[in-house]
Write a protein that holds these residues in place. Structure first.
Motif, mmCIF file in Angstrom:
data_model
loop_
_atom_site.group_PDB
_atom_site.id
_atom_site.type_symbol
_atom_site.label_atom_id
_atom_site.label_comp_id
_atom_site.label_asym_id
_atom_site.label_seq_id
_atom_site.Cartn_x
_atom_site.Cartn_y
_atom_site.Cartn_z
ATOM 1 N N ILE A 50 -2.818 9.091 39.679
ATOM 2 C CA ILE A 50 -1.665 9.027 40.579
ATOM 3 C C ILE A 50 -0.427 8.746 39.726
ATOM 4 O O ILE A 50 -0.472 7.876 38.855
ATOM 5 N N CYS A 51 0.646 9.431 39.984
ATOM 6 C CA CYS A 51 1.891 9.167 39.250
ATOM 7 C C CYS A 51 2.318 7.710 39.478
ATOM 8 O O CYS A 51 2.353 7.259 40.619
ATOM 9 N N PRO A 52 2.647 6.984 38.418
ATOM 10 C CA PRO A 52 2.965 5.558 38.568
ATOM 11 C C PRO A 52 4.418 5.275 38.897
ATOM 12 O O PRO A 52 4.799 4.121 39.016
ATOM 13 N N TYR A 53 5.249 6.282 39.048
ATOM 14 C CA TYR A 53 6.684 6.022 39.082
ATOM 15 C C TYR A 53 7.241 5.616 40.432
ATOM 16 O O TYR A 53 8.219 4.875 40.502
ATOM 17 N N CYS A 54 6.728 6.163 41.539
ATOM 18 C CA CYS A 54 7.375 5.777 42.799
ATOM 19 C C CYS A 54 6.382 5.762 43.953
ATOM 20 O O CYS A 54 5.207 6.103 43.809
ATOM 21 N N ALA A 55 6.897 5.416 45.132
ATOM 22 C CA ALA A 55 6.039 5.172 46.286
ATOM 23 C C ALA A 55 5.418 6.441 46.856
ATOM 24 O O ALA A 55 4.500 6.357 47.664
ATOM 25 N N VAL A 56 5.889 7.607 46.446
ATOM 26 C CA VAL A 56 5.288 8.838 46.970
ATOM 27 C C VAL A 56 3.823 8.938 46.545
ATOM 28 O O VAL A 56 2.957 9.333 47.322
ATOM 29 N N GLY A 57 3.540 8.543 45.307
ATOM 30 C CA GLY A 57 2.150 8.549 44.835
ATOM 31 C C GLY A 57 1.578 9.942 44.665
ATOM 32 O O GLY A 57 0.463 10.238 45.116
ATOM 33 N N CYS A 58 2.314 10.831 44.016
ATOM 34 C CA CYS A 58 1.842 12.208 43.809
ATOM 35 C C CYS A 58 0.577 12.222 42.951
ATOM 36 O O CYS A 58 0.429 11.431 42.017
ATOM 37 N N GLY A 59 -0.327 13.163 43.284
ATOM 38 C CA GLY A 59 -1.574 13.289 42.539
ATOM 39 C C GLY A 59 -1.346 13.969 41.202
ATOM 40 O O GLY A 59 -0.525 14.879 41.085
ATOM 41 N N ARG A 84 2.448 19.427 43.185
ATOM 42 C CA ARG A 84 3.826 19.320 42.695
ATOM 43 C C ARG A 84 4.071 17.967 42.041
ATOM 44 O O ARG A 84 3.468 16.970 42.421
ATOM 45 N N LEU A 85 5.013 17.951 41.091
ATOM 46 C CA LEU A 85 5.511 16.707 40.504
ATOM 47 C C LEU A 85 7.016 16.866 40.336
ATOM 48 O O LEU A 85 7.485 17.953 39.981
ATOM 49 N N CYS A 86 7.760 15.801 40.564
ATOM 50 C CA CYS A 86 9.202 15.867 40.314
ATOM 51 C C CYS A 86 9.415 15.757 38.796
ATOM 52 O O CYS A 86 8.470 15.518 38.042
ATOM 53 N N PRO A 87 10.649 15.907 38.303
ATOM 54 C CA PRO A 87 10.875 15.844 36.851
ATOM 55 C C PRO A 87 10.358 14.562 36.209
ATOM 56 O O PRO A 87 9.850 14.576 35.084
ATOM 57 N N LYS A 88 10.467 13.448 36.933
ATOM 58 C CA LYS A 88 9.970 12.192 36.353
ATOM 59 C C LYS A 88 8.466 12.232 36.187
ATOM 60 O O LYS A 88 7.924 11.901 35.129
ATOM 61 N N GLY A 89 7.779 12.659 37.270
ATOM 62 C CA GLY A 89 6.317 12.732 37.195
ATOM 63 C C GLY A 89 5.853 13.756 36.181
ATOM 64 O O GLY A 89 4.848 13.561 35.497
ATOM 65 N N SER A 90 6.610 14.855 36.062
ATOM 66 C CA SER A 90 6.244 15.893 35.095
ATOM 67 C C SER A 90 6.358 15.388 33.664
ATOM 68 O O SER A 90 5.702 15.898 32.765
HETATM 69 S S1 SF4 Z 1 6.051 12.809 40.765
HETATM 70 FE FE1 SF4 Z 1 8.082 12.048 41.316
HETATM 71 S S2 SF4 Z 1 8.016 11.890 43.566
HETATM 72 FE FE2 SF4 Z 1 5.888 12.021 42.847
HETATM 73 S S3 SF4 Z 1 5.214 9.871 42.621
HETATM 74 FE FE3 SF4 Z 1 5.976 10.570 40.635
HETATM 75 S S4 SF4 Z 1 8.110 9.920 40.603
HETATM 76 FE FE4 SF4 Z 1 7.450 9.884 42.737
#
Ligand code: SF4
Length: 189
Positions: A50-59, A84-90
């Motif tokens: 799980i992406c650790p950066y924010c509350a969305v918790g993208c896989g 999908r992942l946002c730039p941070k998650g990517s």
């Molecule tokens: S990929 Fe972006 S939107 Fe998704 S959990 Fe990570 S930081 Fe949040």
């Protein structure tokens, strides 16, 4: 290279004349890029995370080769983010392998301007000592009306958005057992 060969090798010409009108495949490949192999191809296993950066918790699919993380991609199986992942998650590969990652405990003493390295056991002992001290100093047997409270106001807990259910359960148990009453999670703020 003749003029004809040069025109044939021109990506825009190949895009217009070939069967790749959007320029997302054969039309934009050079001999060099055709030989390139994706890091995903050489990974020996893929670990779900799980992406650790924010509350969305993208896989995330974490690609591992020879025990090292080589790439992190969006997980198409995730009902939350569907690949999908946002730039941070990517960019979270940098979080695991980047040179800015700390591998030791850093501590800055009160009023100091310098960071120092601590052994993990030393840091854990310091934290435990401070928890005990703060609990004792903030202890209240009763409130201002004389009602029995038996609580500490010496510390609180504010959890992070990517803590899972089990972690939140254990945090709540621990802090309640210590007598804390201010226990919250950032995901609900
Ligand atoms: S990929 Fe972006 S939107 Fe998704 S959990 Fe990570 S930081 Fe949040």
């Amino acid at each position: 290279m003749g003029v004809r060969t040069w025109i044939d090798s021109w990506p825009v010409y190949r895009q217009l004349k070939g069967n790749d009108p959007l320029g997302r495949g054969a039309a934009v490949k050079s001999p060099l890029s055709s030989e390139r192999k994706a890091r995903l191809d050489t990974a020996d296993r893929v670990v779900k995370s799980i992406c650790p950066y924010c509350a969305v918790g993208c896989g995330q699919d974490v690609y591992v080769q020879d025990g090292k993380v080589t790439q992190i991609e969006g997980d198409p199986d995730s009902p939350v983010s569907r690949g999908r992942l946002c730039p941070k998650g990517s960019a979270s590969l940098q979080l695991t392998t980047g040179s800015a990652r700390e591998h030791q405990v850093l501590y800055r003493r009160p009023n100091s301007t310098e960071w120092e390295h601590l052994e993990l056991d030393t840091a854990m002992d310091m934290i435990a000592d401070r928890v005990v001290k703060a609990r004792r100093e903030g202890w209240e047997w009763e409130d201002i009306h004389g009602a029995r409270t038996r609580r500490t106001m010496g510390f609180a807990s504010l959890g992070g958005a990517t803590l899972d259910n089990e972690e939140n359960y254990l945090i709540k148990k621990l802090f309640t057992a210590l007598g804390a009453v201010q226990i919250e999670n950032q995901a609900r703020v």
